[in-house]
Design a protein around this motif. Structure first.
Motif, PDB file in Angstrom:
ATOM      1  N   LYS A  23      38.988  40.286  33.445  1.00  0.00           N
ATOM      2  CA  LYS A  23      37.846  40.135  34.359  1.00  0.00           C
ATOM      3  C   LYS A  23      36.671  40.963  33.861  1.00  0.00           C
ATOM      4  O   LYS A  23      36.869  41.932  33.126  1.00  0.00           O
ATOM      5  N   SER A  26      36.186  45.532  33.450  1.00  0.00           N
ATOM      6  CA  SER A  26      37.566  46.010  33.582  1.00  0.00           C
ATOM      7  C   SER A  26      38.024  46.631  32.274  1.00  0.00           C
ATOM      8  O   SER A  26      37.502  46.305  31.202  1.00  0.00           O
ATOM      9  N   THR A 130      37.662  47.627  37.546  1.00  0.00           N
ATOM     10  CA  THR A 130      39.055  47.191  37.611  1.00  0.00           C
ATOM     11  C   THR A 130      39.823  47.804  36.450  1.00  0.00           C
ATOM     12  O   THR A 130      39.304  47.885  35.339  1.00  0.00           O
ATOM     13  N   ALA A 166      44.627  45.313  38.335  1.00  0.00           N
ATOM     14  CA  ALA A 166      44.999  43.951  37.918  1.00  0.00           C
ATOM     15  C   ALA A 166      46.225  44.051  37.011  1.00  0.00           C
ATOM     16  O   ALA A 166      46.551  45.131  36.516  1.00  0.00           O
TER      17      ALA A 166
END
Ligand code: MN
Length: 430
Positions: A23, A26, A130, A166
């Protein structure tokens, strides 16, 4: 490392593929395995975590790889943190990766020593939203210890609780299941080493050898070919031991007239090979043994043809079950009533063939791969049907490793390892 340096383009491409699945804003972190203690100051031999190896080629403890594809600082888009070394440390601890050697191995330009990790990570974490953490979601995983990766994840998520988390694992499962040509060459090499071991064993086995003598013959050949050794705990099972599926004692004497089931593969550069062959102790199969042997071999050949792009692992197993059922009827091990009355959840053939036919193979022997997604070219699978008959005192399994092709039959990485019953007998009696 005993293996020759791997073309780092493999790791450069692997990182590029992983990064393109991430993503925006991240970063992802991958850790080495620990060196596991025995007691006192004894340890098990180091075995690298396959994910950091896949993404960097770094085959050393206490290493961390960070990927941050859209980091504002270009030099921080790929970072390795390594245990510090220099000429003096090398005298005591042996040769470890220098910054130059780490670049040569991995293609990662930015290499820091491990003591700078917390400071650098702080800067990186302020620049991303992230963080990808690496959990083990393999369908056969069964882990009781806390890995170095687990410890790092705990530390990171505790220190930075406001970041989204994630999962790296599904990305890696997809990427690692489809092999690069460099990987296929390494796997072919592992299979070739296994072939040398098997040919040595064919010339060695005679009545009254012990199962561990055979294990030693394989190991001799593996080590002499730059392999660390077995890719997994080897099974050398004579007579009825073959009917204990995970027999690994390998401590019995091989008796004239019996068969020996060997499930053995060399590793090379952390890549596995996985072979099963079943040979007669006396160099000749009995009529009945050969009848069952040829049935297993036919199932293997027909099953292999079903491994094509678009096939689904579960449906494939249903089809192999039908092939096996028809062979078991032919051998008189099942009758029509057994099949007509069978429980669809545990079909009749499972009495004689109770394990799966195929698994992904690669950096792990039971490799990554999402089993509910369709098969693709350059996935590598084992094909390993067997028939186990405790009442007759033998079990037979035959196993090759094959690469799915875009068109036609899979490519057999073990095409040069003898498998036809007559060929085995000829070599053993030459
Ligand atoms: Mn296998």
């Amino acid at each position: 490392m005993k293996y020759n340096l791997i073309d780092r383009n493999l790791f450069i491409n692997n990182r590029k593929n992983f990064a393109s699945a991430m993503k925006p804003s991240s970063l992802a972190v991958f850790n080495s395995n620990d060196i596991y203690p025995v007691s006192a100051d004894s340890t098990l031999p180091f075995a690298q975590h396959r994910d950091i190896f896949y993404l960097s080629g770094v085959d050393q403890e206490e290493s961390i790889l960070v990927l941050f594809p859209d980091c504002p600082k270009a030099k921080h888009r790929e970072i390795l943190f390594l245990k510090e070394t220099n000429e003096h440390i090398a005298v005591w601890e042996g040769e470890k990766l220098t910054k130059e050697k780490a670049f040569e191995t991995s293609g990662v330009k930015t290499v820091y020593w491990l003591q700078d990790m917390e400071k650098v990570m702080f800067e990186l974490m302020t620049q991303c939203d992230t963080v990808y953490i690496n959990t083990n979601e393999h369908y056969r995983a069964n882990v009781e210890t806390q890995t170095r990766e687990d410890r790092f994840t705990k530390w990171l998520t505790h220190k930075y609780p406001a970041h989204s988390v994630a999962k790296s694992n599904p990305i890696l499962q997809r990427l690692r299941s489809v092999k690069d040509q460099i990987e296929l060459d390494l796997m072919q090499h592992a299979c070739n080493i296994t072939e040398k071991g098997f040919k040595r064993v064919l010339n060695f086995v005679k009545p009254d050898v012990w199962e561990y003598n055979i294990e030693a013959e394989f190991m001799h050949e593996f080590l002499n070919n730059r392999s660390k050794g077995f890719a997994y705990t080897p099974i050398i099972a004579s007579g009825n031991n073959a009917n204990v599926l995970h027999y690994i004692e390998n401590n019995q004497q091989c008796k004239a007239g019996d068969l020996i089931l060997m499930d053995v593969g060399a590793e090379y550069a952390n890549y596995s090979s996985d072979m099963s062959r079943t040979i007669p102790v006396s160099g000749r199969f009995s009529e009945r043994q050969k009848q069952v042997y040829n049935a297993v071999n036919r199932v293997k050949n027909e099953a292999t043809k079903l491994l094509v792009p678009g096939a689904f692992w579960e449906e494939y197993h249903v089809e192999v079950g039908k092939l096996m059922t028809s062979e078991l009827l032919g051998l008189g091990l099942l009758d029509k009533a057994d099949v007509q009355n069978e429980n669809p959840d545990w079909p009749a053939y499972k009495k004689y063939f109770m394990h799966g036919t195929s698994h992904h193979i690669g950096l792990d022997t039971h490799d990554y791969g999402l089993l509910h997604e369709p098969m693709q070219a350059n996935m590598v699978f084992t094909v390993e049907p067997g028939i186990y008959i405790p009442d007759e005192g033998f079990g037979i399994r035959l196993e090759d490793d094959v690469v799915i092709q875009n068109s036609g039959e899979p490519f057999n990485l073990m095409r040069n390892i003898p498998i036809e019953a007559e060929e085995i007998e000829d070599i053993m009696n030459a």
